[in-house]
Motif scaffolding. Structure first.
Motif, PDB file in Angstrom:
ATOM      1  N   ILE A   1      63.431  -4.710  26.331  1.00 21.47           N
ATOM      2  CA  ILE A   1      63.277  -3.589  25.395  1.00 21.47           C
ATOM      3  C   ILE A   1      61.808  -3.225  25.248  1.00 21.47           C
ATOM      4  CG2 ILE A   1      63.494  -2.901  22.969  1.00 21.47           C
ATOM      5  CD1 ILE A   1      66.113  -4.466  22.881  1.00 21.47           C
ATOM      6  N   ARG A   2      60.957  -4.219  25.083  1.00 21.09           N
ATOM      7  CA  ARG A   2      59.524  -3.953  24.924  1.00 21.09           C
ATOM      8  C   ARG A   2      58.944  -3.305  26.176  1.00 21.09           C
ATOM      9  NH1 ARG A   2      59.185  -9.878  22.266  1.00 21.09           N
ATOM     10  NH2 ARG A   2      59.594  -9.275  20.096  1.00 21.09           N
ATOM     11  N   ASP A   3      59.457  -3.715  27.330  1.00 20.10           N
ATOM     12  CA  ASP A   3      58.997  -3.106  28.566  1.00 20.10           C
ATOM     13  C   ASP A   3      59.390  -1.635  28.613  1.00 20.10           C
ATOM     14  OD1 ASP A   3      57.847  -3.315  31.279  1.00 20.10           O
ATOM     15  OD2 ASP A   3      59.915  -2.905  31.911  1.00 20.10           O
ATOM     16  N   GLU A   4      60.641  -1.326  28.222  1.00 23.27           N
ATOM     17  CA  GLU A   4      61.087   0.063  28.190  1.00 23.27           C
ATOM     18  C   GLU A   4      60.283   0.882  27.192  1.00 23.27           C
ATOM     19  OE1 GLU A   4      63.476   1.743  30.040  1.00 23.27           O
ATOM     20  OE2 GLU A   4      63.396  -0.083  31.261  1.00 23.27           O
ATOM     21  N   MET A   5      60.003   0.289  26.041  1.00 18.20           N
ATOM     22  CA  MET A   5      59.227   0.986  25.019  1.00 18.20           C
ATOM     23  C   MET A   5      57.834   1.317  25.532  1.00 18.20           C
ATOM     24  SD  MET A   5      60.304  -1.080  21.528  1.00 18.20           S
ATOM     25  CE  MET A   5      59.352   0.008  20.462  1.00 18.20           C
ATOM     26  N   GLY A   6      57.226   0.352  26.263  1.00 20.14           N
ATOM     27  CA  GLY A   6      55.899   0.590  26.810  1.00 20.14           C
ATOM     28  C   GLY A   6      55.900   1.749  27.794  1.00 20.14           C
ATOM     29  N   LYS A   7      56.923   1.815  28.648  1.00 19.51           N
ATOM     30  CA  LYS A   7      57.004   2.896  29.629  1.00 19.51           C
ATOM     31  C   LYS A   7      57.162   4.248  28.933  1.00 19.51           C
ATOM     32  CE  LYS A   7      59.189  -0.008  33.194  1.00 19.51           C
ATOM     33  NZ  LYS A   7      60.440  -0.264  33.963  1.00 19.51           N
ATOM     34  N   LEU A   8      58.003   4.279  27.905  1.00 21.34           N
ATOM     35  CA  LEU A   8      58.222   5.534  27.186  1.00 21.34           C
ATOM     36  C   LEU A   8      56.971   6.000  26.449  1.00 21.34           C
ATOM     37  CD1 LEU A   8      61.790   4.862  25.714  1.00 21.34           C
ATOM     38  CD2 LEU A   8      61.212   6.407  27.590  1.00 21.34           C
ATOM     39  N   GLU A   9      56.298   5.053  25.801  1.00 22.71           N
ATOM     40  CA  GLU A   9      55.119   5.411  25.017  1.00 22.71           C
ATOM     41  C   GLU A   9      53.967   5.886  25.892  1.00 22.71           C
ATOM     42  OE1 GLU A   9      54.602   1.857  22.772  1.00 22.71           O
ATOM     43  OE2 GLU A   9      56.176   2.360  21.319  1.00 22.71           O
ATOM     44  N   LYS A  10      53.901   5.407  27.125  1.00 22.80           N
ATOM     45  CA  LYS A  10      52.867   5.884  28.051  1.00 22.80           C
ATOM     46  C   LYS A  10      53.078   7.362  28.381  1.00 22.80           C
ATOM     47  CE  LYS A  10      51.695   1.535  30.366  1.00 22.80           C
ATOM     48  NZ  LYS A  10      51.725   0.763  31.637  1.00 22.80           N
ATOM     49  N   GLN A  11      54.323   7.818  28.245  1.00 23.18           N
ATOM     50  CA  GLN A  11      54.639   9.219  28.495  1.00 23.18           C
ATOM     51  C   GLN A  11      54.656  10.050  27.209  1.00 23.18           C
ATOM     52  OE1 GLN A  11      54.880  10.368  31.637  1.00 23.18           O
ATOM     53  NE2 GLN A  11      54.420   8.258  32.278  1.00 23.18           N
ATOM     54  N   GLY A  12      54.178   9.448  26.128  1.00 19.86           N
ATOM     55  CA  GLY A  12      54.107  10.160  24.853  1.00 19.86           C
ATOM     56  C   GLY A  12      55.417  10.279  24.123  1.00 19.86           C
ATOM     57  N   ILE A  13      56.393   9.421  24.451  1.00 14.86           N
ATOM     58  CA  ILE A  13      57.707   9.453  23.804  1.00 14.86           C
ATOM     59  C   ILE A  13      57.777   8.367  22.737  1.00 14.86           C
ATOM     60  CG2 ILE A  13      60.202   9.209  24.160  1.00 14.86           C
ATOM     61  CD1 ILE A  13      59.741  10.084  27.045  1.00 14.86           C
ATOM     62  N   ARG A  14      58.214   8.733  21.532  1.00 16.82           N
ATOM     63  CA  ARG A  14      58.313   7.774  20.430  1.00 16.82           C
ATOM     64  C   ARG A  14      59.507   6.857  20.660  1.00 16.82           C
ATOM     65  NH1 ARG A  14      59.867   9.286  16.030  1.00 16.82           N
ATOM     66  NH2 ARG A  14      58.978   7.635  14.763  1.00 16.82           N
ATOM     67  N   ALA A  15      59.227   5.666  21.142  1.00 13.85           N
ATOM     68  CA  ALA A  15      60.300   4.720  21.454  1.00 13.85           C
ATOM     69  C   ALA A  15      60.975   4.184  20.196  1.00 13.85           C
ATOM     70  CB  ALA A  15      59.743   3.566  22.280  1.00 13.85           C
ATOM     71  N   GLU A  16      60.265   4.213  19.043  1.00 14.27           N
ATOM     72  CA  GLU A  16      60.853   3.686  17.806  1.00 14.27           C
ATOM     73  C   GLU A  16      62.076   4.470  17.381  1.00 14.27           C
ATOM     74  OE1 GLU A  16      57.747   4.542  18.186  1.00 14.27           O
ATOM     75  OE2 GLU A  16      56.479   2.784  17.857  1.00 14.27           O
ATOM     76  N   ALA A  17      62.208   5.708  17.882  1.00 18.22           N
ATOM     77  CA  ALA A  17      63.347   6.529  17.508  1.00 18.22           C
ATOM     78  C   ALA A  17      64.657   5.966  18.057  1.00 18.22           C
ATOM     79  CB  ALA A  17      63.152   7.964  18.008  1.00 18.22           C
ATOM     80  N   ILE A  18      64.584   5.215  19.154  1.00 18.28           N
ATOM     81  CA  ILE A  18      65.808   4.660  19.742  1.00 18.28           C
ATOM     82  C   ILE A  18      65.811   3.130  19.748  1.00 18.28           C
ATOM     83  CG2 ILE A  18      66.230   6.695  21.158  1.00 18.28           C
ATOM     84  CD1 ILE A  18      65.061   5.195  23.537  1.00 18.28           C
ATOM     85  N   PHE A  19      64.633   2.536  19.528  1.00 17.60           N
ATOM     86  CA  PHE A  19      64.527   1.078  19.436  1.00 17.60           C
ATOM     87  C   PHE A  19      63.856   0.744  18.102  1.00 17.60           C
ATOM     88  CE2 PHE A  19      64.148   1.751  24.140  1.00 17.60           C
ATOM     89  CZ  PHE A  19      65.343   1.156  24.506  1.00 17.60           C
ATOM     90  N   GLY A  20      64.655   0.428  17.082  1.00 11.60           N
ATOM     91  CA  GLY A  20      64.096   0.122  15.764  1.00 11.60           C
ATOM     92  C   GLY A  20      63.914  -1.372  15.570  1.00 11.60           C
ATOM     93  N   LEU A  21      62.690  -1.779  15.248  1.00  9.34           N
ATOM     94  CA  LEU A  21      62.409  -3.205  15.066  1.00  9.34           C
ATOM     95  C   LEU A  21      63.032  -3.707  13.773  1.00  9.34           C
ATOM     96  CD1 LEU A  21      60.964  -5.735  16.105  1.00  9.34           C
ATOM     97  CD2 LEU A  21      58.930  -4.999  14.837  1.00  9.34           C
ATOM     98  N   GLY A  22      63.716  -4.853  13.859  1.00  5.89           N
ATOM     99  CA  GLY A  22      64.310  -5.491  12.689  1.00  5.89           C
ATOM    100  C   GLY A  22      64.146  -6.995  12.777  1.00  5.89           C
ATOM    101  N   GLU A  23      64.939  -7.714  11.999  1.00  2.00           N
ATOM    102  CA  GLU A  23      64.867  -9.168  12.043  1.00  2.00           C
ATOM    103  C   GLU A  23      66.212  -9.759  11.616  1.00  2.00           C
ATOM    104  OE1 GLU A  23      62.887  -9.883   7.617  1.00  2.00           O
ATOM    105  OE2 GLU A  23      61.602  -9.987   9.397  1.00  2.00           O
ATOM    106  N   TYR A  24      66.412 -11.013  11.953  1.00  2.67           N
ATOM    107  CA  TYR A  24      67.633 -11.719  11.576  1.00  2.67           C
ATOM    108  C   TYR A  24      67.276 -13.172  11.286  1.00  2.67           C
ATOM    109  CZ  TYR A  24      67.671 -14.020  16.157  1.00  2.67           C
ATOM    110  OH  TYR A  24      67.346 -14.788  17.244  1.00  2.67           O
ATOM    111  N   LEU A  25      68.193 -13.902  10.687  1.00  2.00           N
ATOM    112  CA  LEU A  25      67.986 -15.318  10.391  1.00  2.00           C
ATOM    113  C   LEU A  25      68.696 -16.143  11.454  1.00  2.00           C
ATOM    114  CD1 LEU A  25      68.530 -15.370   6.517  1.00  2.00           C
ATOM    115  CD2 LEU A  25      66.362 -15.325   7.762  1.00  2.00           C
ATOM    116  N   ASP A  26      67.959 -17.059  12.081  1.00  4.14           N
ATOM    117  CA  ASP A  26      68.576 -17.918  13.093  1.00  4.14           C
ATOM    118  C   ASP A  26      69.335 -19.057  12.419  1.00  4.14           C
ATOM    119  OD1 ASP A  26      66.697 -19.776  12.265  1.00  4.14           O
ATOM    120  OD2 ASP A  26      65.455 -19.612  14.059  1.00  4.14           O
ATOM    121  N   LYS A  27      69.851 -19.976  13.213  1.00  2.00           N
ATOM    122  CA  LYS A  27      70.670 -21.070  12.676  1.00  2.00           C
ATOM    123  C   LYS A  27      69.868 -21.995  11.765  1.00  2.00           C
ATOM    124  CE  LYS A  27      69.980 -23.861  16.874  1.00  2.00           C
ATOM    125  NZ  LYS A  27      70.664 -24.547  17.987  1.00  2.00           N
ATOM    126  N   ASN A  28      68.543 -21.954  11.881  1.00  2.00           N
ATOM    127  CA  ASN A  28      67.682 -22.756  11.010  1.00  2.00           C
ATOM    128  C   ASN A  28      67.178 -21.957   9.812  1.00  2.00           C
ATOM    129  OD1 ASN A  28      67.829 -25.068  12.714  1.00  2.00           O
ATOM    130  ND2 ASN A  28      66.306 -24.130  14.086  1.00  2.00           N
TER     131      ASN A  28
END
Length: 251
Positions: A33-60
């Motif tokens: 995902i980060r690789d795709e975001m980097g490619k899009l952003e190099k072309q001036g495309i806002r990758a956050e519009a389709i890849f929104g950063l979030g978080e979750y709780l793991d088993k620990n």
């Protein structure tokens, strides 16, 4: 047995979902995902519009990063994988999703609640705008009507003016309404536009405490000295005069 109804699935997928569907490790999905975001952003495309950063709780119970992918985000990511994996991802975001009638009813109720909330918010906003509009119109005359009357800073309640005429506030307000001077909306009196731009009133907000103990602010319209003179001249032409003049006439 509950009937199933198919509708288009517009839900997003998380990077965890993608990892489960593709059988890939989650950290590798994050890397892709980060690789795709980097490619899009190099072309001036806002990758956050389709890849929104979030978080979750793991088993620990530790917070870990993940991404929320829109349908477009899933399709963008799928393009980098081999045919079978790509097919699984595309199928997941394009196939119809089955809902029971109960689930559809709950969704409809949620939509109705949102609509009701928006209508209430819009109604409140319209009322606030109307109050602000009247306050702005009340301020306009200060630049052009700065005379002896306006130099008097005292504001008068309707109760005080009504007492000059031997009337209750409710009866006095109703009389002014019947004469087309003011109207009531949401328990607040407003001057009709014909009279609203002459500095006759000032609307102020007063802090109050509701019966349940909740603090609140309530707008209230006060009359200026100029407004008091306007009412005197207007009502006198209608044959309504203050008590003191009534007594003089009766003497």
């Amino acid at each position: 047995m509950n009937n199933l109804i198919s509708i288009e699935n517009k839900n997003t997928l998380t990077s965890l979902d993608v990892a489960e569907i593709t059988g890939k490790e989650h950290n590798k999905i994050l890397r892709d995902i980060r690789d795709e975001m980097g490619k899009l952003e190099k072309q001036g495309i806002r990758a956050e519009a389709i890849f929104g950063l979030g978080e979750y709780l793991d088993k620990n119970n530790q917070k870990r990063p993940m991404y929320n992918l829109t349908k477009e985000g899933v399709l963008q990511l799928a393009a980098r994988y081999e045919a079978v994996v790509r097919f699984k991802l595309i199928e997941e975001v394009t196939k119809p999703k089955n809902y029971t009638q109960k689930e559809l009813l709950l969704m409809q109720l949620e939509s109705l609640e949102k609509i009701e909330r928006l209508e209430n918010e819009n109604g409140t906003l319209r009322l606030e705008n109307k109050i602000q509009e009247q306050q702005i119109m009340e301020m306009k005359p200060k630049a052009t009507y700065y005379d002896l009357i306006l130099q008097n800073p005292n504001l008068l309640t309707t109760r005080l003016i009504a007492s000059d005429y031997g009337m209750t506030p409710n009866a006095f307000n109703k009389m002014l309404h019947d004469y087309g001077i003011q109207y009531k909306q949401s328990n607040i009196w407003f001057l009709y536009r014909e009279y609203a731009g002459y500095g006759y009133t000032q609307t102020k907000t007063q802090p109050i405490v509701r019966s349940d103990g909740t603090p609140d602010n309530v707008p209230h319209m006060y009359w200026t000295q100029k407004g008091r003179m306007f009412l005197y001249d207007f009502l006198k032409n209608k044959g309504v005069v203050p008590v003191i003049e009534q007594e003089e006439r009766g003497a």
